[in-house]
Each structure stands twice: as structure tokens, then as C-alpha cells.
Design a protein around this motif. Structure first.
Motif, mmCIF file in Angstrom:
data_model
loop_
_atom_site.group_PDB
_atom_site.id
_atom_site.type_symbol
_atom_site.label_atom_id
_atom_site.label_comp_id
_atom_site.label_asym_id
_atom_site.label_seq_id
_atom_site.Cartn_x
_atom_site.Cartn_y
_atom_site.Cartn_z
ATOM 1 N N GLN A 56 3.899 -9.854 -16.386
ATOM 2 C CA GLN A 56 3.465 -9.158 -15.186
ATOM 3 C C GLN A 56 4.136 -9.798 -13.973
ATOM 4 N N PRO A 57 4.390 -9.029 -12.921
ATOM 5 C CA PRO A 57 5.102 -9.569 -11.763
ATOM 6 C C PRO A 57 4.340 -10.703 -11.072
ATOM 7 N N ILE A 58 5.096 -11.599 -10.483
ATOM 8 C CA ILE A 58 4.548 -12.604 -9.577
ATOM 9 C C ILE A 58 5.289 -12.495 -8.251
ATOM 10 N N ILE A 59 4.710 -13.073 -7.203
ATOM 11 C CA ILE A 59 5.378 -13.155 -5.905
ATOM 12 C C ILE A 59 5.529 -14.624 -5.560
ATOM 13 N N VAL A 60 6.745 -15.029 -5.230
ATOM 14 C CA VAL A 60 7.044 -16.415 -4.878
ATOM 15 C C VAL A 60 7.392 -16.480 -3.396
ATOM 16 N N ILE A 61 6.652 -17.318 -2.661
ATOM 17 C CA ILE A 61 6.873 -17.478 -1.222
ATOM 18 C C ILE A 61 7.773 -18.689 -0.978
ATOM 19 N N HIS A 62 8.815 -18.499 -0.175
ATOM 20 C CA HIS A 62 9.789 -19.541 0.149
ATOM 21 C C HIS A 62 9.832 -19.745 1.662
ATOM 22 N N GLU A 63 10.706 -20.670 2.068
ATOM 23 C CA GLU A 63 11.154 -20.708 3.455
ATOM 24 C C GLU A 63 12.647 -21.012 3.460
ATOM 25 N N THR A 64 13.319 -20.569 4.502
ATOM 26 C CA THR A 64 14.748 -20.817 4.611
ATOM 27 C C THR A 64 14.977 -22.273 4.994
ATOM 28 N N SER A 65 16.178 -22.765 4.778
ATOM 29 C CA SER A 65 16.519 -24.124 5.197
ATOM 30 C C SER A 65 17.102 -24.141 6.596
ATOM 31 N N ASN A 66 17.405 -22.947 7.114
ATOM 32 C CA ASN A 66 17.987 -22.834 8.443
ATOM 33 C C ASN A 66 17.543 -21.497 9.024
ATOM 34 N N SER A 67 18.331 -20.913 9.889
ATOM 35 C CA SER A 67 17.973 -19.647 10.513
ATOM 36 C C SER A 67 18.104 -18.482 9.535
ATOM 37 N N THR A 68 17.518 -17.355 9.893
ATOM 38 C CA THR A 68 17.650 -16.144 9.081
ATOM 39 C C THR A 68 19.103 -15.717 8.957
ATOM 40 N N SER A 69 19.837 -15.743 10.059
ATOM 41 C CA SER A 69 21.240 -15.316 10.027
ATOM 42 C C SER A 69 22.065 -16.224 9.134
#
Length: 295
Positions: A130-143
């Protein structure tokens, strides 16, 4: 005799007319049968050719701002397998969800940085996680993250992507389509009610959760850009929590299958999303969706 001849002529004409009509009907039936058979054959071939690929219909749908009304969103939340008189608990979005609408954007990702979802692993063993959702963060800006995802990478150890990024302003940037496999986690497992879940789909790489995961990342605050060894930062904006909850509220993924990159990383080196307030996020999520039993 002269009176009988017209009668015989009329009978012969009607007889030939009947035969012509019957022949025409037989030809028409044959043409229809051939047309139906030809229309069915490509459809069956398509199903057979895609039998090794799995589409994740329970993931959050990618939407552009110009599309999808609230009613259409609610219809998308109900799985197509629901039948009349069958009880199915499903998540239904709330009025608070309808009243919140973040800005949208879409960016293409280089094909080297994502792939298909499969129904069998490298050994041919069929699975159905079944699907899972994994939350991350970037190491820098979105661009900066988008530029990396748009760069072609031949090295399989470098290839990476998310399905979506949420900017500091709360904008939702769609990247990899939800039915595709984003390369968001390397050597990873999900530990839940069904035990340890992971899949190896590439013989050159360790098992991961990517085949059944939806990866969404928060843009890290500027005070943490490019810093890998910090223990905390200023955290995420209110708009980011709202947009993250709004995005996930559109899925049928239950709370206990929403996790973080830190939690699924086998090596224990990933710490994102750093300074994430899980309780705040869940409160937002529960205000945007509710579990209902539908008949």
C-alpha cells in the motif's frame, strides 16, 4: 396466359429482392463483427504490455491551478473499485480544505531521475504494498533542487527526485507524476503495521521504499541552506504546513503510513525534515480531511 405472366414476373422480382436484402444483411453483420474484433485487439495488447507496471491511484493527484473543482476532487478520492452496497471507509476533504488554495507550479524532471512503478521485484516476486508518503526537506533552495532534478545523471547513485516540493511561501511545485517512481530515498525501509516493507527493483542498488512511496519535500529555511551538520533550524512556515496538509489530504494514505526521510533511512544518516512539528502537521491534516464510511 398473358394475365399470368405479369404475376410470375412480380413473384420473381420479389424473390430476387428478398435474396438481395438477405445477402446485404449478412455482409453488414460480418463487417460489424470484424470491426468489433479489431477494436478489441489493441486494447488487450495494451493491457498485456503494461502488466509489469503499477500505477499508484491512492497517491495525491497532481493538479494545476486551472483544473479540478471541489466536486471533482471528491470524486477522485473515491476508488474506482467501490461497488453499490459495499461499505468503504474513505477520506473526504472538508470545508477548510475547500477554502484553502495554494499557488501551483509545474517543473519537468529529466527522465534519468525517475522511473516506473513495478508490481514485481528484481527476482520476479510480485508484491502489492500500500502507498506511503515520505516527507523530506531540501538541502538548499527550491530552485537549486529543481536544477539538480532537471540535470541528466548517468550515475544511478546520483539520480534523485521528489514528486512535489512546497516552497517557503507555500507554493506547490509538481515535479514527478504520482503514477511514476521518484528517486527520493536510497537504502530504505518502512516499518509499519505490516512489518518491514521495502522493494528492490534495480539489481545495482539496495532495496528502497521508492516503488510504493510518494515523496514530498519542504523547502529548507535560508539559515540552513548548504549546512549538513546542524541539529536544528528556524523551521517551516505556516504556509508550508498548510500546503503540505492540503496536498496529503487529497490522498487515501492513512496517518500511520505517513513518514519521514529520517524514519525510513537504513543508514541513519538522513535527518530531514529537520525541526519538523509532527503534531502541528497532523492537526492541519485532520482539519482538511476526515475519515467517513460510505455506502
Amino acid at each position: 396466359m398473358s394475365a399470368i405472366l405479369p404475376i410470375l414476373t412480380n413473384m420473381r422480382f420479389r424473390d430476387w429482392g428478398t435474396r438481395i436484402i438477405l445477402i446485404f444483411l449478412m455482409l453488414a453483420t460480418l463487417i460489424v463483427a470484424l470491426f468489433i474484433g479489431g477494436a478489441r485487439q489493441p486494447h488487450n495488447q495494451t493491457i498485456a504490455s503494461n502488466s509489469a507496471v503499477k500505477a499508484g491511484s491512492q497517491y495525491p493527484p497532481a493538479q494545476l491551478q486551472s483544473a479540478i473543482t471541489t466536486q471533482e476532487q471528491k470524486r477522485n478520492l473515491i476508488p474506482s473499485t467501490i461497488k453499490i452496497n459495499k461499505i468503504n471507509p474513505v477520506y473526504i476533504t472538508t470545508r477548510a480544505f475547500a477554502n484553502y488554495r495554494p499557488n501551483f507550479a509545474q517543473a519537468k524532471v529529466d527522465p534519468s531521475n525517475y522511473g516506473d512503478r513495478y508490481i514485481a521485484d528484481v527476482n520476479g516476486v510480485i508484491f502489492n504494498h500500500q502507498p506511503i508518503i515520505v516527507i523530506h526537506e531540501t538541502s538548499n533552495s527550491t530552485s537549486s533542487a529543481i536544477n539538480f532534478f532537471q540535470t541528466h545523471h548517468d550515475d544511478e547513485n546520483v539520480q534523485a527526485s521528489y514528486h512535489a516540493i512546497i516552497t517557503l511561501e507555500g507554493n506547490v511545485v509538481y515535479l514527478v507524476p504520482p503514477e511514476k517512481r521518484a528517486f527520493g530515498a536510497g537504502n530504505s525501509v518502512f516499518k509499519g503495521a505490516n512489518g518491514v516493507e521495502t522493494v528492490q527493483t534495480n539489481p545495482n542498488l539496495p532495496p528502497s521504499v521508492n516503488n510504493f512511496a510518494y515523496h514530498v519535500s519542504l523547502e529548507t529555511p535560508p539559515d540552513a541552506w548548504g549546512k549538513n551538520d546542524i541539529q536544528e533550524h528556524t523551521g517551516y512556515t505556516e504556509a508550508q504546513y498548510n500546503s503540505l496538509a492540503w496536498l496529503i489530504a487529497q490522498s487515501q494514505v492513512p496517518d500511520d503510513r505517513i513518514t519521514t526521510h529520517k524514519a525510513v533511512d537504513v543508514a541513519g544518516r538522513k535527518v530531514d525534515p529537520l525541526s519538523f512539528d509532527g503534531e502541528k502537521f497532523l492537526n492541519k491534516l485532520h482539519s482538511f480531511r476526515q475519515l467517513r464510511t460510505l455506502n
